[in-house]
Design an enzyme around this catalytic site. Structure first.
Site: not given
Ligand code: KIV
Length: 284
Positions: A48-49, A87, A117, A119, A186
């Site tokens: 989600d970056s 993500d 993934k 968090e 991270e």
């Molecule tokens: O969104 C993303 O790219 C991530 C990384 C910062 C680990 O979660």
């Protein structure tokens, strides 16, 4: 162009067994996915970056499921054989276990992902358990978790003090017990990453800015190639200055068009004289 064998979870665990580090990069688009697959990258995270690197937001919070699915589909088309992880964006799993399972299912059904993934530690362990019970491999994410950046006090090292480090170790254990196949650490100190990696029994540990001892490494693609104009985090190594090359090319384009040096005959198509003359007559 070479066709790669499809990466599977047993293949990833075999690499760890053999002591070979796992390679893992973020990716958000078709052409980059194609190159990453050709380069032999094991796993891709459609992070989600992308909210920051591709959409220009100041954080990952505005990213939607629709954004994530669209980009994950493009990445899957470019990299059909990597282990593809979607993500889970902000509020796609926090409200409840059911919300989490439904969102995870969309990554699998609509984008062809291999895993998701999310968090968070102990408090998100029931989401990991629910998702894995639904047959979807789930990766945890601890340390600097960008969706909680406000609560964490900014993009900074996590787990520097013993108390906070112990909490991260407990979180990792809870995620492993809930069935996570892997945990991303991270921006935690290298010694903490080593302790967690040594303790992991049924999952593997990926480091991002957390030292050498994890089972594998993740980097943000845009940081690797100088493609994010706002800043370069210390944890990133620049493997090529693609951003500078692109900027130079763009300046040259502006100069050449302005100076009528582009395009040249090799960049266009002509028309035979007889056809052209006939056309002029038709216009008369
Ligand atoms: O969104 C993303 O790219 C991530 C990384 C910062 C680990 O979660």
């Amino acid at each position: 162009m070479s066709e790669r064998k499809k990466v599977t979870l047993p293949m990833l665990f075999q690499k760890i067994e053999d002591g070979v580090p796992i390679t893992f990069l973020t990716c958000y688009d078709y052409p980059t996915a194609f190159f990453q697959e050709q380069a032999g990258v094991d796993m891709i995270l459609v992070g989600d970056s992308l909210g920051m690197t591709m959409l220009g937001y100041d954080s990952t919070l505005p990213v939607t499921m629709e954004d994530m699915i669209r980009h994950s589909q493009a990445v899957r088309r470019g990299a059909p054989n990597v282990w593809l992880i979607g993500d889970m964006p902000y509020m796609s799993y926090q409200p409840s276990v059911e919300t989490a399972i439904r969102s995870a299912g969309r990554f699998m059904a609509e984008a062809g992902c291999d895993a998701i993934k999310l968090e968070g530690g102990v408090k998100m362990a029931d989401r990991i358990a629910g998702i894995t019970a639904a047959g979807i491999p789930a990766m945890g994410h601890l340390g600097l978790t960008p969706q909680s950046v406000s609560a964490l006090g900014g993009f900074r090292l996590q787990g520097k003090g013993a108390q906070q480090a112990k909490k991260i170790i407990d979180d990792a254990k809870a995620l492993e017990d809930a069935g996570a196949f892997a945990i991303l650490l991270e921006l935690v100190p290298d010694r903490l990453c080593k302790l967690i990696t040594e303790r992991a029994e049924n999952c593997f540990i990926i480091g991002l800015g957390s030292g050498l001892d994890a089972h594998g490494q993740l980097l943000i693609y845009h940081d690797m190639f100088g493609l994010y104009p706002k800043f370069k985090p210390r944890m990133a190594k620049v493997f090529g200055k693609a951003g500078e090359i692109i900027l130079e090319g763009l300046k040259q384009y502006v100069q050449e068009v302005t100076g009528r040096k582009f395009p040249q005959p090799e960049n266009w198509f002509g028309m035979p004289d007889e056809e052209y003359n006939e056309l002029l007559q038709m216009l008369d």
